[in-house]
Design a protein around this motif. Structure first.
Motif, PDB file in Angstrom:
ATOM      1  N   THR A   9      73.148  64.902  29.322  1.00  0.00           N
ATOM      2  CA  THR A   9      72.757  64.923  27.907  1.00  0.00           C
ATOM      3  C   THR A   9      71.364  65.516  27.747  1.00  0.00           C
ATOM      4  N   LEU A  10      70.471  65.041  28.618  1.00  0.00           N
ATOM      5  CA  LEU A  10      69.093  65.525  28.557  1.00  0.00           C
ATOM      6  C   LEU A  10      69.051  67.036  28.781  1.00  0.00           C
ATOM      7  N   ALA A  11      69.864  67.510  29.742  1.00  0.00           N
ATOM      8  CA  ALA A  11      69.878  68.943  30.034  1.00  0.00           C
ATOM      9  C   ALA A  11      70.365  69.737  28.818  1.00  0.00           C
ATOM     10  N   ALA A  12      71.384  69.197  28.132  1.00  0.00           N
ATOM     11  CA  ALA A  12      71.893  69.884  26.935  1.00  0.00           C
ATOM     12  C   ALA A  12      70.842  69.881  25.826  1.00  0.00           C
ATOM     13  N   ASP A  18      72.838  71.197  19.850  1.00  0.00           N
ATOM     14  CA  ASP A  18      73.046  69.969  19.093  1.00  0.00           C
ATOM     15  C   ASP A  18      74.078  69.178  19.892  1.00  0.00           C
ATOM     16  N   LEU A  19      74.036  67.851  19.780  1.00  0.00           N
ATOM     17  CA  LEU A  19      74.937  67.073  20.632  1.00  0.00           C
ATOM     18  C   LEU A  19      75.170  65.678  20.070  1.00  0.00           C
ATOM     19  N   ILE A  44      80.487  63.720  26.108  1.00  0.00           N
ATOM     20  CA  ILE A  44      79.443  64.438  25.376  1.00  0.00           C
ATOM     21  C   ILE A  44      80.037  65.657  24.708  1.00  0.00           C
ATOM     22  N   HIS A  45      79.577  65.895  23.502  1.00  0.00           N
ATOM     23  CA  HIS A  45      79.985  67.061  22.718  1.00  0.00           C
ATOM     24  C   HIS A  45      78.710  67.808  22.388  1.00  0.00           C
ATOM     25  N   PHE A  46      78.620  69.061  22.823  1.00  0.00           N
ATOM     26  CA  PHE A  46      77.386  69.808  22.546  1.00  0.00           C
ATOM     27  C   PHE A  46      77.740  71.223  22.145  1.00  0.00           C
ATOM     28  N   ARG A 212      63.626  64.779  20.404  1.00  0.00           N
ATOM     29  CA  ARG A 212      63.965  64.034  21.598  1.00  0.00           C
ATOM     30  C   ARG A 212      65.347  63.451  21.380  1.00  0.00           C
ATOM     31  N   ASN A 213      65.927  62.991  22.445  1.00  0.00           N
ATOM     32  CA  ASN A 213      67.224  62.362  22.343  1.00  0.00           C
ATOM     33  C   ASN A 213      67.000  60.879  22.074  1.00  0.00           C
ATOM     34  N   ILE A 214      67.831  60.275  21.233  1.00  0.00           N
ATOM     35  CA  ILE A 214      67.620  58.853  20.960  1.00  0.00           C
ATOM     36  C   ILE A 214      68.960  58.145  20.739  1.00  0.00           C
TER      37      ILE A 214
END
Lengths: 606, 340
Positions: A9-12, A18-19, A44-46, A212-214
């Protein structure tokens, strides 16, 4: 598997896609490996376009053993890429997963593009130089696989290498082994002639800013932290550990330096009582729980209603009733939030729509609680709590301050003297000279705050408490439309975590030319003041929910509208396809695709 | 110009509210209220800095009669609410009133955890061995076989001893007093008022309506000297009108026994000296069977140890020192971020 998912997820996110993510893990802490009930999944959907949900049907499935394959294959698109760890497809594992024959050999996977790799053996070979035992070496196989996925999607290995270095700072041999596995998986992609499987997913067009991802639980915790700063009040959280809400407690307990006190109470009742005591003493009392814990807090919620103290209660909903499905998601606590107390005990109820939205809604809950001297219930759910999405980091200095009045003026004081506009009672905090008073759960006299058993006074107080909560409708945004026109044939009205699926489904239907709009409720009690008028502009209203039809009954009873219920109660979120099919069933009567996956529509009148 | 304004000394009136007291005539609660209001001015805490918290039951009406801050909460939960008050504001003097039903039955769990945490508050448990407000059912401290409306054939439960329970929870202060013994009650309240940590005070309180005379066997003035023993730190454990009987450890055992001075060569030197810091001794005193032994009153146990509130405050200070002043903005930007 969850760690691997987080890293991917972090890499995407760092590639600016968008994810949306959906972790799906068992309730058991360490369920036996290889069993179907022990499968831990991460979806995961990105993409380069807007992403609203973790997706219905994956394009790629990585199955590390037969059990993972049998539980997830049904979701994989026909023709999709299926990566399996063939080392694990041995007799014992096949038996545990219920396979009579090896699916890698019997041709049953011919509809998919199968990439069977001896991942365990390749991992062991890759980390041989680190001196780990073969068992320990095999544990690095997830990172080997992650390395391969990074090659397929052209991701950088660096952030994950940095994460491993920090995570295992005290075990350098584990850092070395996992990094070697990661690199070996990546190199495998280079050398194994599978370049026809490589994808380039360009960055999504998003609003400029720092991202950031949250996850929903972290966003909730940070919203409560922000609420403390914006109100200028210390935050005191009383909480008792419960899945899937505990991460909010964990996160807040790390931030004492930011003015938060956390009390891990002896039970759910004590947890809310600690929060009530803290609010009584002038702090912002908050508590977080899930369904069964919410049931236990019921009586204390009534006390907070009766004594009119500010309080934020977060219910991270999970499957019920009773213990239910602790790690699965559901929206079946809406009635409980709106009505579930003895006596007439009105409470303001809010719901967050996406993981990042939990941040704003936690702040809003605190704003209403201190302005109206009332408990506020914020509903999230397991899907929001553990799901994650990119979040544009706000400029804290630009967040709106929340004014708080704690009374010091002695003249004219009694504990239930009210602000004529909001009907909020005075918040007189112990330690304030001249304002000593006694409050409690017994009915109070409207004019003095003393105990009163007068019939007329009880009616007046009951109606006043009700009017105070209904008055909040004047202080919240009018209901808007997410997608589509503000009138037409069909409005899909949602609340909570169904946001993404509804939004995407409505967008798809509009692309087909259907006259459908999407509105999403964040205020469940009271409803936005224009909601009735808005609903009246549509010929039909469809209400999808992960329960047996709760919002739909609130809508029907309040507005006398024949709103249509569409429900699913499987512990899993709606798929976009399911909602899309249901909309088409409404608007394309000649062409009636039925709802998929066992979902059923509920049409009966309450 | 440097006039020092002397604070007006507090009086009993400063702690009395204007509300009519609604307990039954002759209730032991009146005496407890009067003694509390008599002792509180001595503690030097102004009424606005004091909070009385209660649950549900006859005793829990207490806060309404105090002119301090007061919170009449829900059944059994006062210790949890009081913990929240202390967590939010450790400068407040918090007093909790509960009863044998509120504190030991529905609220037993909260009482236990409050005491073990050593939350800095005073907990007064009015023990009348009966449910009064619900009109006369047996309580967790009712004697076995108690005949009440809900137990017409006698209760089938064994009772719990509140002081022993408090000691078992690790309470840092455990005392017993009697509603009508003003001297004892005053002394115990003074000590409790000055204690840092959870101060548990069991008060034998007579319910004139539903359990009249429950404690007469040792609280009636004519038998009190012979049937109770007042424990005072550093003093020999003597009782009796003539102070001619005492307690000692029976040699070769871990039991107490009653000895008579002058008999079998016993002198005061044979009598055990009370050490309130000795928890096992306190447990022996709390456990003494009646009427073979007198009922132990006074401060059975008192030790100072870090309070829950102080430990919380210390962690906050340590956190602030460690992370400096990490702002919310900095927190939001920790970990992996990307700029578009």
């Amino acid at each position: 598997m969850q760690v691997t998912g987080d890293q991917f997820t972090l890499a995407a996110a760092l590639a600016r896609n968008d994810l949306a993510t959906f972790p799906d893990y068992p309730a058991e802490i360490r369920a036996p490996v290889g069993t179907t009930y022990g499968v831990s999944g991460f979806q995961i959907h990105f993409g380069a376009d807007d992403v609203f949900t973790p997706g219905d049907a994956p394009d790629v499935l990585v199955a590390m053993n037969p059990a993972a394959l049998t539980t997830n294959l049904r979701d994989l698109k026909r023709g999709g890429l299926l990566i399996v760890n063939s080392d694990e497809f041995k007799a014992a594992n096949l038996r545990k997963a219920g396979y009579a024959a090896n699916p890698l050999e019997d041709g049953s996977l011919s509809s998919w593009d199968v990439l069977a790799i001896d991942i365990t053996k390749l991992t062991q070979a890759a980390v041989a130089s680190t001196g780990l035992s073969s068992k320990e070496a095999a544990r690095c196989k997830n990172f080997w696989t992650l390395g391969l996925m990074y090659w397929i999607y052209g991701r950088s290995l660096e952030p994950t290498v940095r994460w491993l270095e920090a995570k295992f700072a005290k075990r350098p041999e584990l850092v070395a082994a996992n990094v070697q596995a990661l690199k070996a998986g990546h190199a495998y992609g280079e050398t194994a002639e599978i370049s026809h499987h490589r994808y380039d997913v360009p960055p999504a067009a998003v609003q400029p800013g720092k991202y950031r991802n949250i996850s929903g639980n972290i966003a909730t915790a940070w919203g409560l932290l922000a609420a403390g700063q914006l109100t200028g009040l210390p935050v005191v959280m009383g909480a008792y550990p419960i899945t899937p809400a505990s991460d909010v407690l964990h996160e807040l307990s790390r931030h004492k330096a930011l003015g938060v006190t956390t009390v891990q109470a002896e039970d759910e009742i004590a947890a809310i009582c600690v929060a009530i005591g803290a609010s009584y003493a002038g702090s912002l009392g908050v508590t977080v729980t899930s369904g069964p814990g919410m049931a236990l807090k019921t009586e204390a919620l009534g006390l907070a209603v009766s004594t009119e103290l500010p309080l934020v209660v977060v219910n991270v909903q999970r499957g019920g009733p009773s213990t239910g499905l602790p790690t699965k998601t559901e929206q079946a606590d809406l009635f409980q939030a709106v009505y579930g107390r003895n006596g007439e005990a009105p409470i303001c109820v809010l719901a967050a729509a996406t993981p990042a939205d939990c941040f704003a809604m936690a702040i809003e809950a605190a704003r209403i609680a201190v302005k109206y001297m009332t408990p506020v219930i914020l509903l999230t759910d397991g899907y929001l709590a553990n799901g994650a999405e990119p979040w544009r980091v706000p400029d804290v200095s630009k967040l709106a301050k929340i004014p708080v009045t704690q009374r010091t003026e002695v003249e004219g004081f009694h504990p239930f003297v009210r602000d004529p506009k909001t009907l909020a009672r005075a918040w007189a905090v112990p330690g304030t000279p001249g304002l000593t008073h006694r409050i409690g759960g017994i009915e109070k006299d409207f004019k003095s705050g003393h105990i009163s058993y007068s019939p007329e006074n009880h009616e007046l107080m009951s109606r006043t408490r009700e009017a105070k909560i209904l008055g909040i409708a004047e202080d919240i945004p009018e209901q808007g439309i997410e997608v589509g026109a503000d009138h037409g044939k069909l409005l899909v009205l949602g609340w909570g975590s169904t946001y993404g699926a509804i939004r995407e489904a409505v967008s798809r239907c509009r692309a087909r030319g259907l006259d459908v709009s999407h509105a999403h409720l964040r205020n469940l009690h009271p409803f936005p003041r224009n909601l009735g008028a808005l609903l009246g502009k549509f010929e039909r209203v469809l209400v999808p929910e992960m329960n047996l039809g709760q919002l739909v009954r609130l809508i029907r009873s309040q507005y006398l509208l024949p709103a249509i219920s569409y429900t699913k109660i499987q512990g899993k979120p709606f798929k976009v396809d399911e909602i899309e099919s249901r909309i088409r069933q409404e608007l394309e009567p000649g062409d009636r695709p039925s709802a998929t996956n066992g979902s059923s529509a509920v049409h009966e009148e309450p | 110009m440097n006039d020092v304004v002397q604070p007006t000394p507090l009086t009993r009136k400063d702690f009395s509210s204007d509300q009519d007291v609604r307990w039954c005539p002759g209730c032991g609660d009146y005496s407890i209220l009067a003694n509390v209001q008599r002792v509180l001015p001595e503690l030097g805490v102004r009424p606005e800095n004091m909070v009385w918290v209660s649950g549900i039951g006859c005793s829990s009406r207490f806060p309404y009669y105090m002119s301090t801050y007061g919170f009449h909460t829900i059944h059994g939960r006062a210790p949890a609410i009081a913990t929240g008050i202390r967590a939010a504001n450790p400068d407040l003097s918090v007093w909790l009133v509960t009863g044998d039903g509120d504190g030991l039955s529905i609220g037993g769990n909260h009482l236990m955890h409050c005491l073990r945490r050593n939350v800095d508050l005073r907990m007064l448990l009015f023990n009348n061995r009966i449910y009064g407000l619900t009109k006369g059912q047996y309580s967790p401290t009712s004697e076995a076989g108690k005949v009440t409306k809900s137990t017409p054939d006698g209760s089938t439960d064994y009772p719990i001893d509140p002081a022993s329970l408090a000691l078992g929870c690790g309470s840092s202060f455990v005392a017993r007093a009697i509603d009508v013994d003003a001297d004892l009650l005053g002394a115990v309240l003074r000590r409790a008022g000055k204690h840092h940590g959870s101060a548990f005070v069991e008060i034998y309180q007579n319910c004139v309506v539903f359990n009249d005379g429950a404690f007469d066997a040792f609280t009636a003035p004519e038998v009190r000297p012979e049937r109770t023993i007042r424990c005072e730190h550093g003093k020999p454990l003597l009782f009796g009108k003539e102070k001619n009987r005492g307690l000692r450890i029976r040699p070769g055992t871990l039991e107490l026994e009653v000895i008579e001075l002058g008999k079998d060569g016993m002198t005061e030197a044979d009598v055990l000296v009370h050490d309130e810091t000795n928890a096992p001794l306190a447990m022996l005193l709390a456990h003494m069977p009646f009427p073979e032994f007198p009922v132990a009153t006074g401060v059975l146990h008192a030790v100072e140890r870090q309070t829950y509130d102080a430990a919380l405050a210390a962690q906050h200070e340590a956190a602030a020192a460690k992370s400096g002043k990490l702002s919310l903005q900095q927190l939001f930007e920790t970990g992996e971020t990307w700029t578009v």
